[in-house]
Write an enzyme that holds these catalytic residues in place. Sequence first.
Site: not given
Length: 218
Positions: A143, A150
């Site tokens: 994550y 991102e």
Amino acid sequence: MASLKALYFVPYNACLAVAWLYVLILTVQALARGGPSTVYATAELPLQIAQTAALMEIIHSILGIVRSPVSATLPQIASRLFLVWGVLYPAPQVREHVLVASLLLSWSITEIVRYSFFAVKEAFGSTPAPLLWLRYSMFYVLYPSGITSEVGLAYLALPYLKASHVFSFDMPNKVNFAVDYYLVCILILLTYIPGSPYMYTYMMGQRKKALGKKDKTS
């Protein structure tokens, strides 16, 4: 009803597990043969198909046929679609960055485990302990690496999105409404500030529910 649900969810999750496995294989092959700069060009179409198919998960959550709340499903899927169609698609200048490789590795490994977990669970009613552990533990590493990739790619794309004026609408126009996609992207990036800790703590809570009893007895 349960059997009808399985008839849909088993092939759905199995197909997406295979799709993400294909993305992972393409990513690894590209890294081995041409380096990070070749990853996106190699995996572009499978990536777009696999990630866009996840739109169904929002519908599943809204309809209440899965237990995942919309508050957790929507931001996760929306942020990924933003990267695929709102960053990488209109800003080819960032496609060769090393962060694309880390993004695809993080996403694909996560999704192979996640979709495999749900496919097996729907098919057999339970999952093997190793798969259960992977489903609720790998996020500790994947994550943060995914979110970092991102945010990094979206930030790097900002100058190109501003210069190209892509997805923007200036006044005057027929609907009398203006949109500056560059500013929209900045606002989306700002949502990562509260959104990322929320999703991380949500996954920690899910892990505690799924593995808590086993952790206490081990």
